[in-house]
Design an enzyme around this catalytic site. Structure first.
Site, PDB file in Angstrom:
ATOM      1  N   LYS A  72       0.805  -1.225   0.000  1.00 17.40           N
ATOM      2  CA  LYS A  72       0.000   0.000   0.000  1.00 17.40           C
ATOM      3  C   LYS A  72       0.842   1.281   0.000  1.00 17.40           C
ATOM      4  O   LYS A  72       0.409   2.304  -0.522  1.00 17.40           O
ATOM      5  CB  LYS A  72      -0.966  -0.002   1.186  1.00 17.40           C
ATOM      6  CG  LYS A  72      -2.023  -1.093   1.091  1.00 17.40           C
ATOM      7  CD  LYS A  72      -3.019  -1.002   2.230  1.00 17.40           C
ATOM      8  CE  LYS A  72      -4.082  -2.086   2.122  1.00 17.40           C
ATOM      9  NZ  LYS A  72      -5.113  -1.990   3.176  1.00 17.40           N
ATOM     10  N   ASN A  93      -4.734   1.576  -1.742  1.00 13.51           N
ATOM     11  CA  ASN A  93      -5.222   0.202  -1.903  1.00 13.51           C
ATOM     12  C   ASN A  93      -5.924   0.007  -3.248  1.00 13.51           C
ATOM     13  O   ASN A  93      -6.378  -1.086  -3.548  1.00 13.51           O
ATOM     14  CB  ASN A  93      -6.165  -0.188  -0.760  1.00 13.51           C
ATOM     15  CG  ASN A  93      -7.559   0.380  -0.928  1.00 13.51           C
ATOM     16  OD1 ASN A  93      -7.730   1.490  -1.431  1.00 13.51           O
ATOM     17  ND2 ASN A  93      -8.564  -0.366  -0.500  1.00 13.51           N
ATOM     18  N   ASP A 109     -10.320   2.103   1.661  1.00 10.23           N
ATOM     19  CA  ASP A 109     -10.521   1.556   3.005  1.00 10.23           C
ATOM     20  C   ASP A 109     -11.210   2.573   3.910  1.00 10.23           C
ATOM     21  O   ASP A 109     -12.093   2.214   4.699  1.00 10.23           O
ATOM     22  CB  ASP A 109      -9.177   1.162   3.632  1.00 10.23           C
ATOM     23  CG  ASP A 109      -8.587  -0.096   3.040  1.00 10.23           C
ATOM     24  OD1 ASP A 109      -9.366  -0.952   2.571  1.00 10.23           O
ATOM     25  OD2 ASP A 109      -7.353  -0.231   3.044  1.00 10.23           O
TER      26      ASP A 109
END
Length: 279
Positions: A72, A93, A109
């Site tokens: 990431k 992500n 996220d």
């Protein structure tokens, strides 16, 4: 349906380890529900050392990538641009490849956490607690920046981790106080508890769940429920699972990669639950 979506396109999730990722199940279910017969979604074992080479091998048929640990942060130098959300936690992500060949990075996220909480009716809290201080904890702080109006207490195992969480709080403009993990049972009385720890780490806290708990967001999903989530639910508290997070961040990824919205949340959830039940 856009011309981009009707073409045969590829997408995949990258990470290490990656064998047990649910992302292919969720994205493929979305493609089927959306009628994207020419789209495929795979998984590839890729670490930080092999990531640049993987990128060099991508052709114009690629629509996007999902990234899990440890990629990431490592992916950021390979991108043309990242969103403000991704920059806020230095974590990407989601990568979307544009028609003109640009590589755009985002973090789904954080809005995925917020959407998962909203789905359970949790739209605003006046305080919260975070259990743990790893990479997911910084995303949790960023999500809380959108819904928490007061103090966030982070329960951690070391002063180094405590310092990291206080620094993230300053960066994200969240009022963060840190406390020792030994006192983590106190967290369970907060309006919202976000558990970001590995499997088994919160099991000992299950016996400390209050009789009328508020809301728990446990980012794990396999095995499920965790001991903490099971006790929480038994006492009537609201529980948001790691599958809820995985679903909502994947919904946003599907929408960005395909250009089609809304993504089919119910079809994706059914596919994910079926796969977990079969394990």
């Amino acid at each position: 349906m856009t011309a981009r979506a009707t073409e045969a396109r590829r997408a995949a999730v990258l990470g290490s380890p990656i064998a047990h990722s649910l992302s292919p199940v969720l994205h493929r279910a979305a493609y089927e529900a959306l009628g994207l017969a020419g789209w495929s979604y795979d998984r590839f074992e890729v670490d930080e050392a092999t990531l640049p080479g993987f990128f060099r091998g991508l052709g114009p048929e690629w629509a996007g990538l999902s990234l899990t640990m440890p990629l990431k942060r490592a992916v950021i130098p390979l991108l043309d641009e990242i969103s403000e959300t991704a920059a806020s936690v230095e974590a990407v992500n989601t990568v979307v490849f544009t028609e003109d060949g640009r590589r755009l990075g985002d973090n789904t996220d954080i809005p995925g956490m917020v959407a998962a909480l909203h789905e359970r009716g949790i739209e605003q809290v006046d305080s919260a607690a975070i259990l743990g201080a790893g990479a997911t904890a910084s995303s949790a702080l960023a999500a809380l920046a959108r819904i928490c109006t007061g103090e966030v207490v982070a329960y951690v195992r070391s002063e180094a981790r405590a310092a990291e969480m206080r620094q993230w709080g300053k960066r994200l403009d969240v009022e963060v106080r840190t406390a020792d993990w030994a006192d983590a049972a106190e967290a369970l009385h907060r309006p919202l508890v976000i558990a970001t720890t590995p499997a088994g780490a919160t099991d000992a806290l299950a016996s400390a769940v209050p009789e009328r708990p508020a809301a728990l967001f446990d980012v794990l999903y396999d095995p499920w429920p965790t001991a903490l989530a099971a006790r929480w639910s038994a006492y009537g508290g609201a529980v948001v699972s790691g599958l809820d997070l995985l679903l909502h961040q994947a919904v946003l990824q599907v929408e960005q990669m395909t250009g089609l919205a809304p993504a089919p949340l119910d079809a994706m959830r059914n596919a994910g639950e079926h796969m977990l039940d079969a394990r």
